[in-house]
Design a protein around this motif. Structure first.
Motif, PDB file in Angstrom:
ATOM      1  N   GLU A 268     -26.857  18.215   2.605  1.00 59.88           N
ATOM      2  CA  GLU A 268     -26.060  17.178   1.941  1.00 59.88           C
ATOM      3  C   GLU A 268     -25.696  16.006   2.840  1.00 59.88           C
ATOM      4  N   ARG A 269     -25.910  16.138   4.153  1.00 62.69           N
ATOM      5  CA  ARG A 269     -25.618  15.019   5.050  1.00 62.69           C
ATOM      6  C   ARG A 269     -26.424  13.781   4.684  1.00 62.69           C
ATOM      7  N   MET A 270     -27.604  13.977   4.124  1.00 62.88           N
ATOM      8  CA  MET A 270     -28.452  12.841   3.773  1.00 62.88           C
ATOM      9  C   MET A 270     -27.876  12.026   2.612  1.00 62.88           C
ATOM     10  N   PHE A 271     -26.983  12.613   1.837  1.00 59.67           N
ATOM     11  CA  PHE A 271     -26.443  11.935   0.657  1.00 59.67           C
ATOM     12  C   PHE A 271     -25.041  11.365   0.881  1.00 59.67           C
ATOM     13  N   HIS A 272     -24.529  11.456   2.099  1.00 56.44           N
ATOM     14  CA  HIS A 272     -23.099  11.196   2.289  1.00 56.44           C
ATOM     15  C   HIS A 272     -22.712   9.734   2.086  1.00 56.44           C
ATOM     16  N   ARG A 273     -23.653   8.826   2.084  1.00 58.87           N
ATOM     17  CA  ARG A 273     -23.315   7.409   1.871  1.00 58.87           C
ATOM     18  C   ARG A 273     -23.493   6.962   0.418  1.00 58.87           C
ATOM     19  N   LEU A 274     -23.994   7.831  -0.420  1.00 60.15           N
ATOM     20  CA  LEU A 274     -24.219   7.450  -1.811  1.00 60.15           C
ATOM     21  C   LEU A 274     -22.935   7.572  -2.626  1.00 60.15           C
TER      22      LEU A 274
ATOM     23  N   GLY B 216     -37.984   5.364   8.977  1.00 67.82           N
ATOM     24  CA  GLY B 216     -37.338   4.082   8.735  1.00 67.82           C
ATOM     25  C   GLY B 216     -35.895   4.019   9.173  1.00 67.82           C
ATOM     26  N   VAL B 217     -35.554   4.748  10.244  1.00 69.17           N
ATOM     27  CA  VAL B 217     -34.189   4.670  10.773  1.00 69.17           C
ATOM     28  C   VAL B 217     -34.187   3.777  12.012  1.00 69.17           C
ATOM     29  N   LYS B 218     -33.163   2.930  12.116  1.00 67.82           N
ATOM     30  CA  LYS B 218     -33.143   1.933  13.183  1.00 67.82           C
ATOM     31  C   LYS B 218     -31.887   1.985  14.035  1.00 67.82           C
ATOM     32  N   ASN B 219     -30.724   2.174  13.419  1.00 73.35           N
ATOM     33  CA  ASN B 219     -29.508   2.161  14.238  1.00 73.35           C
ATOM     34  C   ASN B 219     -29.237   3.542  14.833  1.00 73.35           C
ATOM     35  N   GLU B 220     -28.386   3.567  15.834  1.00 75.87           N
ATOM     36  CA  GLU B 220     -28.151   4.803  16.585  1.00 75.87           C
ATOM     37  C   GLU B 220     -27.508   5.894  15.736  1.00 75.87           C
ATOM     38  N   GLU B 221     -26.631   5.505  14.812  1.00 79.58           N
ATOM     39  CA  GLU B 221     -25.978   6.501  13.961  1.00 79.58           C
ATOM     40  C   GLU B 221     -26.999   7.241  13.106  1.00 79.58           C
ATOM     41  N   ASP B 222     -27.938   6.498  12.507  1.00 78.03           N
ATOM     42  CA  ASP B 222     -28.956   7.120  11.668  1.00 78.03           C
ATOM     43  C   ASP B 222     -29.930   7.950  12.499  1.00 78.03           C
ATOM     44  N   LYS B 223     -30.266   7.448  13.679  1.00 81.73           N
ATOM     45  CA  LYS B 223     -31.161   8.203  14.564  1.00 81.73           C
ATOM     46  C   LYS B 223     -30.522   9.528  14.968  1.00 81.73           C
ATOM     47  N   ASN B 224     -29.241   9.489  15.279  1.00 76.66           N
ATOM     48  CA  ASN B 224     -28.545  10.717  15.684  1.00 76.66           C
ATOM     49  C   ASN B 224     -28.460  11.707  14.531  1.00 76.66           C
ATOM     50  N   LEU B 225     -28.241  11.196  13.303  1.00 76.84           N
ATOM     51  CA  LEU B 225     -28.194  12.085  12.145  1.00 76.84           C
ATOM     52  C   LEU B 225     -29.549  12.739  11.914  1.00 76.84           C
ATOM     53  N   LEU B 226     -30.618  11.943  11.976  1.00 77.80           N
ATOM     54  CA  LEU B 226     -31.958  12.507  11.808  1.00 77.80           C
ATOM     55  C   LEU B 226     -32.241  13.543  12.882  1.00 77.80           C
ATOM     56  N   LYS B 227     -31.839  13.258  14.097  1.00 81.61           N
ATOM     57  CA  LYS B 227     -32.041  14.199  15.203  1.00 81.61           C
ATOM     58  C   LYS B 227     -31.313  15.514  14.940  1.00 81.61           C
ATOM     59  N   GLU B 228     -30.081  15.426  14.439  1.00 85.30           N
ATOM     60  CA  GLU B 228     -29.307  16.632  14.139  1.00 85.30           C
ATOM     61  C   GLU B 228     -29.948  17.442  13.012  1.00 85.30           C
ATOM     62  N   VAL B 229     -30.402  16.742  11.970  1.00 85.03           N
ATOM     63  CA  VAL B 229     -31.022  17.430  10.832  1.00 85.03           C
ATOM     64  C   VAL B 229     -32.306  18.136  11.267  1.00 85.03           C
TER      65      VAL B 229
ATOM     66  N   MET C 192     -33.900   5.489   2.835  1.00 83.11           N
ATOM     67  CA  MET C 192     -33.074   4.383   2.329  1.00 83.11           C
ATOM     68  C   MET C 192     -31.747   4.882   1.781  1.00 83.11           C
ATOM     69  N   VAL C 193     -31.612   6.199   1.552  1.00 83.12           N
ATOM     70  CA  VAL C 193     -30.305   6.739   1.158  1.00 83.12           C
ATOM     71  C   VAL C 193     -29.270   6.507   2.255  1.00 83.12           C
ATOM     72  N   LEU C 194     -29.749   6.264   3.479  1.00 84.60           N
ATOM     73  CA  LEU C 194     -28.847   5.963   4.586  1.00 84.60           C
ATOM     74  C   LEU C 194     -28.673   4.463   4.760  1.00 84.60           C
ATOM     75  N   ASN C 195     -29.792   3.741   4.914  1.00 87.89           N
ATOM     76  CA  ASN C 195     -29.673   2.330   5.269  1.00 87.89           C
ATOM     77  C   ASN C 195     -29.745   1.360   4.091  1.00 87.89           C
ATOM     78  N   ASN C 196     -29.933   1.853   2.873  1.00 88.36           N
ATOM     79  CA  ASN C 196     -29.833   1.027   1.666  1.00 88.36           C
ATOM     80  C   ASN C 196     -29.004   1.764   0.620  1.00 88.36           C
ATOM     81  N   ALA C 197     -27.945   2.425   1.087  1.00 86.17           N
ATOM     82  CA  ALA C 197     -27.171   3.315   0.221  1.00 86.17           C
ATOM     83  C   ALA C 197     -26.558   2.578  -0.963  1.00 86.17           C
ATOM     84  N   GLU C 198     -26.125   1.341  -0.760  1.00 82.93           N
ATOM     85  CA  GLU C 198     -25.478   0.606  -1.851  1.00 82.93           C
ATOM     86  C   GLU C 198     -26.468   0.329  -2.978  1.00 82.93           C
TER      87      GLU C 198
END
Length: 214
Positions: free
Chosen positions: A15-21, A127-140, A197-203
């Motif tokens: 569910e971490r992948m959906f947390h910005r939706l 398609g992850v670019k910022n450090e927060e998204d990279k760290n989340l992908l790394k954790e997953v 894009m659920v992370l970097n285009n969540a809106e």
């Protein structure tokens, strides 16, 4: 009481992948991956996940491999809506390179531990670019069960599905490197949207979801 919607994340993710939706007036229920059984096919696996769906005629949202599983579930039960995000609707949308790998069984030559590694190519692919998204992908990826990952990749590249649910809705990014847009355009195309894009285009994804759910 708000309506329940059932979400299936990407390969080995949660569910971490959906947390910005934003699901607005709906209550998300996150389907958890189960360990696979020996020689289990994708249809049987999807059937075992049904025990987590507690509503009749459910709305199911699937991200990436979760979308493939959602289609397999729709073959087995009646659903109100199937919503695919960054996913494939049938075998025609599995890239040729993946089918080539399946034909020659090249996927079996890849050491399992590589599925947990992150580098420039992996970040580009998702398609992850910022450090927060990279760290989340790394954790997953770190938390992903390797046996499940190997099994899931085998199911994706060998997927033979040609069934399309009538109530299918698709949200896809125009810049998805992992599952590029092809064949039929989606209901909602997110400009410059990546595979995650659920992370970097969540809106934008949330807005598309709101239109579909309403």
């Amino acid at each position: 009481m708000s309506k329940k919607i059932f979400l299936i994340s990407g390969l080995g993710a949660d569910e971490r992948m959906f947390h910005r939706l934003n699901f607005y007036n709906c209550t998300p229920v996150f389907i958890k991956w189960l360990p696979t059984k020996k020689n289990e096919n994708i249809a049987d696996y999807a059937s075992r996940l049904l025990t987590q769906i507690t509503e009749e005629n459910p709305v199911i949202i699937g991200l990436s491999f979760g979308g493939i599983i959602a289609v397999e579930i729709a073959k087995q039960i009646k659903t109100e809506k199937i919503i695919l995000i960054s996913s494939a609707k049938d075998k025609s949308e599995i890239p040729f390179l993946y089918k080539f790998a399946a034909y020659f069984k090249l996927n079996k030559l890849i050491p399992k531990q590589l599925f947990k590694q992150t580098n420039f190519f992996v970040y580009w692919l998702f398609g992850v670019k910022n450090e927060e998204d990279k760290n989340l992908l790394k954790e997953v990826l770190k938390d992903t069960d390797l046996d499940f990952a190997v099994w899931a990749i085998e199911q994706i590249i060998n997927w033979k599905n040609d069934y399309l649910p009538q109530n299918l809705h698709r949200i896809h990014g125009s810049n998805d490197h992992l599952l590029p847009l092809k064949v039929l355009p989606p209901d909602f195309e997110i400009e410059n949207g990546s595979h995650l894009m659920v992370l970097n285009n969540a809106e934008e994804v949330s807005t598309a979801l709101q239109e579909i759910l309403n």
